[in-house]
Scaffold this motif. Structure first.
Motif, PDB file in Angstrom:
ATOM      1  N   SER A   5      68.669  17.431  66.064  1.00  0.00           N
ATOM      2  CA  SER A   5      68.982  17.443  67.291  1.00  0.00           C
ATOM      3  C   SER A   5      67.920  16.519  67.981  1.00  0.00           C
ATOM      4  N   SER A  42      72.630  18.338  63.126  1.00  0.00           N
ATOM      5  CA  SER A  42      72.441  19.365  64.080  1.00  0.00           C
ATOM      6  C   SER A  42      72.984  18.477  65.303  1.00  0.00           C
ATOM      7  N   GLY A  43      72.837  19.091  66.437  1.00  0.00           N
ATOM      8  CA  GLY A  43      73.253  18.545  67.686  1.00  0.00           C
ATOM      9  C   GLY A  43      74.156  19.013  68.641  1.00  0.00           C
ATOM     10  N   ALA A  44      75.034  20.008  67.878  1.00  0.00           N
ATOM     11  CA  ALA A  44      75.983  20.733  68.686  1.00  0.00           C
ATOM     12  C   ALA A  44      75.808  21.199  69.897  1.00  0.00           C
ATOM     13  N   ILE A  45      74.432  22.085  69.879  1.00  0.00           N
ATOM     14  CA  ILE A  45      74.049  22.916  71.128  1.00  0.00           C
ATOM     15  C   ILE A  45      73.652  21.797  72.303  1.00  0.00           C
ATOM     16  N   ASN A 125      77.133  21.339  59.393  1.00  0.00           N
ATOM     17  CA  ASN A 125      76.076  21.826  60.353  1.00  0.00           C
ATOM     18  C   ASN A 125      76.368  23.226  60.197  1.00  0.00           C
ATOM     19  N   GLU A 126      75.527  24.131  60.606  1.00  0.00           N
ATOM     20  CA  GLU A 126      75.496  25.469  60.459  1.00  0.00           C
ATOM     21  C   GLU A 126      76.658  26.169  61.347  1.00  0.00           C
ATOM     22  N   ASP A 128      77.615  28.118  63.759  1.00  0.00           N
ATOM     23  CA  ASP A 128      76.737  28.818  64.803  1.00  0.00           C
ATOM     24  C   ASP A 128      77.641  30.021  65.407  1.00  0.00           C
ATOM     25  N   GLU A 134      69.519  28.975  62.191  1.00  0.00           N
ATOM     26  CA  GLU A 134      68.945  27.656  62.334  1.00  0.00           C
ATOM     27  C   GLU A 134      68.828  27.406  63.786  1.00  0.00           C
ATOM     28  N   ILE A 135      69.583  28.203  64.719  1.00  0.00           N
ATOM     29  CA  ILE A 135      69.356  28.189  66.119  1.00  0.00           C
ATOM     30  C   ILE A 135      68.018  28.465  66.458  1.00  0.00           C
ATOM     31  N   ASP A 139      66.338  24.322  62.685  1.00  0.00           N
ATOM     32  CA  ASP A 139      66.698  23.200  63.214  1.00  0.00           C
ATOM     33  C   ASP A 139      67.638  22.477  61.974  1.00  0.00           C
ATOM     34  N   ASN A 140      68.080  23.339  61.126  1.00  0.00           N
ATOM     35  CA  ASN A 140      68.984  22.638  59.967  1.00  0.00           C
ATOM     36  C   ASN A 140      68.213  22.454  58.672  1.00  0.00           C
TER      37      ASN A 140
HETATM   38  N1  GLU Z   1      73.608  24.109  64.437  1.00  0.00           N
HETATM   39  C1  GLU Z   1      72.883  23.901  65.542  1.00  0.00           C
HETATM   40  C2  GLU Z   1      73.114  22.680  66.331  1.00  0.00           C
HETATM   41  O1  GLU Z   1      73.965  21.905  65.847  1.00  0.00           O
HETATM   42  C3  GLU Z   1      71.464  23.668  65.118  1.00  0.00           C
HETATM   43  C4  GLU Z   1      69.983  24.133  65.957  1.00  0.00           C
HETATM   44  C5  GLU Z   1      69.397  22.834  66.514  1.00  0.00           C
HETATM   45  O2  GLU Z   1      69.492  21.799  66.146  1.00  0.00           O
HETATM   46  O3  GLU Z   1      68.681  23.213  67.480  1.00  0.00           O
HETATM   47  O4  GLU Z   1      72.766  22.500  67.486  1.00  0.00           O
END
Ligand code: GLU
Length: 249
Positions: A5, A42-45, A125-126, A128, A134-135, A139-140
């Motif tokens: 992310s 990652s990057g969803a949050i 991605n995880e 979530d 990973e949260i 970070d995956n």
């Molecule tokens: N699955 C989370 C996301 O995509 C990973 C955690 C992170 O990157 O902070 O945000």
């Protein structure tokens, strides 16, 4: 290849377009060389936060909900960049436990293999909504290692915002010592990662854990900066800074 992310998104909660553009161009270079590439992103949050304009600290459950909306933005960004090169992408959401469950992992492998056969780039991605590993930590990185093991990948490239593992937190000075090759994860290596991570430099602890999983599965790991114009191609140049973890033979 795994991208985190902090590299893919910026502090405003939007995609770092130049990073995405450079990474996709290098993946396309590999695909044109008939290499199979799987992306863990990652990057969803971070993107969900930006989309919903959330500024304050989020609880774990709130982060899960935010990821559910940000995941759409994340996939849209990958899709639009790959489309410029005429490649299709596919979304896969996995929990780290899926990689350990016999039935789930068999299904995941079959899906990934068929996507590669169809010429689609799997973007993983995880999940979530159902999982928080990973949260909370990683970070995956660990998810990427488990997937590498699952698909018997030859290499895992961890793109970071740091060049690799430093013996101490780097100060951008000449005497910063970059560890260029790691043959086994010793206590010394673990302590270097610990020091670096305390200062928030690249989340090295989870990267070392990921490297350990991969090395035992005959998969080499490279940590390098994803901030370069050619983050993957540049690994062919001997002058490029990186840390390589040699797979056990
Ligand atoms: N699955 C989370 C996301 O995509 C990973 C955690 C992170 O990157 O902070 O945000």
């Amino acid at each position: 290849m795994k991208i985190g992310s902090s590299l893919l998104t910026n502090s405003k909660g939007v995609v770092n377009k130049s990073v995405l553009k450079n990474v996709v161009a290098d993946i396309v270079w590999l695909l044109n060389k008939k290499k199979d590439v799987i992306v863990v992103s990652s990057g969803a949050i971070a993107l969900g936060r930006g989309k919903l304009k959330l500024k304050s600290e989020l609880t774990l459950n709130e982060s899960q909900a935010v990821a559910a909306t940000g995941q759409i933005e994340l996939m849209a960004a990958w899709q639009s960049e790959f489309k410029k090169h005429k490649f299709q992408v596919a979304q896969i959401l996995l929990s780290p436990s899926d990689a350990e469950n016999k039935k789930s992992s068999k299904n995941a492998i079959a899906t990934i293999e068929n996507l590669l056969k169809f010429g689609c780039v799997p973007i993983i991605n995880e999940n979530d909504t159902t999982s928080t590993d990973e949260i909370k930590f990683g970070d995956n990185d660990i998810l990427a290692a488990k997937i590498s093991k699952l698909v018997t990948a030859d290499h895992l490239i961890l793109l970071s915002n740091i060049d690799g593992l430093y013996s101490e937190p780097p100060k951008n000075q000449k005497n910063d010592i970059l560890i260029t090759e790691v043959k086994s994860i010793t206590k010394k290596i673990e302590s270097m990662a610990g020091t670096a991570s305390l200062l928030g430099k690249g989340g090295m602890v989870s990267k070392i854990k990921a490297a350990e999983i991969c090395m035992k599965s005959k998969c080499s790991v490279i940590i390098t900066s994803g901030l370069k114009k050619d983050p993957i191609k540049s690994l062919l140049r001997s002058t490029t800074k990186s840390t390589r973890f040699v797979a056990k033979s």
